[in-house]
Design an enzyme around this catalytic site. Structure first.
Site, PDB file in Angstrom:
ATOM      1  N   ASP A 143     -13.313 -49.332  28.236  1.00  0.00           N
ATOM      2  CA  ASP A 143     -13.238 -49.079  26.806  1.00  0.00           C
ATOM      3  C   ASP A 143     -14.597 -49.317  26.145  1.00  0.00           C
ATOM      4  OD1 ASP A 143     -10.530 -48.715  27.153  1.00  0.00           O
ATOM      5  OD2 ASP A 143      -9.965 -50.694  26.383  1.00  0.00           O
ATOM      6  N   VAL A 144     -14.807 -48.688  24.997  1.00  0.00           N
ATOM      7  CA  VAL A 144     -16.037 -48.919  24.217  1.00  0.00           C
ATOM      8  C   VAL A 144     -16.219 -50.413  23.950  1.00  0.00           C
ATOM      9  CG1 VAL A 144     -17.132 -48.543  21.974  1.00  0.00           C
ATOM     10  CG2 VAL A 144     -16.022 -46.638  23.130  1.00  0.00           C
TER      11      VAL A 144
END
Length: 312
Positions: A143-144
Site C-alpha cells: 500500500d502507499v
C-alpha cells in the site's frame, strides 16, 4: 496535467439555431454536456471571437472556437527518481527495494504521486515487460501507506517464476505491526474472507462472500498501550493485515481508516498505520537458492515504538 490539446474551429450549422453553447458543443464534438460546460468555465471556448458562457445561444454561421485539452493517461509511467527508495539487492533477474511511505507501486487512476516503477525507469533500470504496461515486472504490491521490502522482476523468466511463487504462496512475506491493546491469544491465526466494504469503496472488511484470507501473527512485545506483532501472510489481499487486526478489535496503531485511536496516533507522531514489511524470502528465479531480504524500521515507526516502550 495537460499533455496536448485538440483545437477546433467550426461554423454553427442551421440545425443548431438557438441552442445553448454547451448543447451545441455536445452535438458538434461528441462531448457530454458536463464536459462542454467545464471547457466553457475554463475559458477554452470562444463564440465569434469572445469568451463564451454556457447560457449563450448560437446562431447559424457563428464561429465556435474550442480548445479541448487532452488529459494525460493516469496509467502512464513517468520516469522520476524518487527520494527515499533504497536498493537492497540488484542482479540480472530481480531488484529488491526498500519502499518508503507515500510511494505507490505503480500508476493508477486518482494517484498522481511518485511510484516505484516510475523511479526504476528514471534510475535507468530495465524491467520485465510482462504484465500490464503500468505495472510491468510487478509481482507484489505494498500500500502507499505501508513501507518496507519488495521485489520487482527485471527478466521475463524471473517474472514468470516469481508470479507463480506468489500465486502458490511459497514466498515468505513477514511484516511487523504495532497494534492497539493485546491480542488474545498472543499468537494465532485469522482465517476470515475479505471483500470491499459495502459502504466505503476505499476500504475493505471481513465479508462472508469475500476472498479467502489467512493471517498468522505472534506477539513479539507487549506494552501498556500496544503490542508489537510479527505477521506472516499466507494470502495477499489488499489491506489484509489492517482489516484482520481491526476485526480482532486491535487495529494497527495510527490506522484511522480502520478504527485506530487518533489521540494515540497524535501522541506518537504517526501520520499513517504502524505497519512495515520487514522480510521477504523466496527461491531466486535464476539460481534456485533460497534468498531473504530485510528492511529496518523507518524513522517515524521507530520513534513511535520507542515512545510506546517508554510508557509504563
Amino acid at each position: 496535467m495537460t499533455a496536448a490539446a485538440d483545437h477546433r474551429v467550426l461554423s454553427v450549422p442551421e440545425g443548431l439555431d438557438g441552442e445553448r453553447v454547451d448543447a451545441a458543443m455536445a452535438r458538434l464534438f461528441g462531448l457530454s454536456r458536463t464536459r462542454a460546460a467545464d471547457l466553457i468555465a475554463q475559458g477554452h471556448v470562444e463564440l465569434d471571437g469572445r469568451a463564451a458562457s454556457k447560457s449563450d445561444r448560437v446562431v447559424p454561421g457563428a464561429i465556435l472556437d474550442v480548445t479541448i485539452p487532452v488529459e494525460a493517461n493516469p496509467l502512464e509511467v513517468v520516469p522520476e527518481v524518487v527520494e527515499g527508495i533504497k536498493i537492497i539487492h540488484d542482479d540480472d533477474a530481480i531488484v529488491v527495494i526498500d519502499k518508503p511511505v507515500g510511494v505507490a507501486v505503480h500508476p493508477s487512476p486518482g494517484w498522481s504521486g511518485p511510484t516505484v516503477v516510475g523511479h526504476l525507469a528514471g534510475a535507468g533500470f530495465r524491467i520485465s515487460t510482462s504484465g500490464a504496461s503500468e505495472r510491468q515486472g510487478i509481482v507484489q504490491r505494498l500500500d502507499v501507506g505501508t513501507s518496507g521490502v519488495m521485489v520487482i522482476c527485471k527478466s521475463e523468466h524471473a517474472y514468470s517464476v516469481l508470479k507463480n511463487a506468489f500465486r502458490h504462496r511459497t514466498v515468505d512475506k513477514v511484516y511487523h505491526a504495532l497494534v492497539q491493546g493485546h491480542p488474545d491469544p498472543l499468537e494465532g491465526t485469522v482465517d476470515a474472507p475479505i471483500g470491499r466494504h459495502p459502504k466505503a469503496d476505499y476500504k475493505f472488511a471481513v465479508m462472508a462472500d469475500g476472498r479467502h484470507s489467512v493471517t498468522h501473527y505472534e506477539t513479539l512485545e507487549a506494552h501498556r498501550f500496544a503490542s508489537l506483532l510479527e505477521v506472516h501472510l499466507e494470502t495477499g489481499r489488499t489491506h489484509q493485515i489492517r482489516v484482520h487486526m481491526a476485526a480482532l478489535k486491535h487495529p494497527c496503531v495510527g490506522d484511522l481508516t480502520y478504527g485506530a485511536d487518533p489521540s494515540l496516533a497524535k501522541r506518537l507522531g504517526l501520520q499513517r498505520q504502524w505497519l512495515h514489511a520487514v522480510r521477504l524470502g523466496f527461491e531466486h528465479p535464476d539460481s534456485g537458492d533460497y534468498v531473504e531480504y530485510e528492511s529496518t524500521y523507518p524513522d517515524d515507526l521507530a520513534h513511535a515504538l520507542d515512545v510506546i516502550r517508554d510508557e509504563h
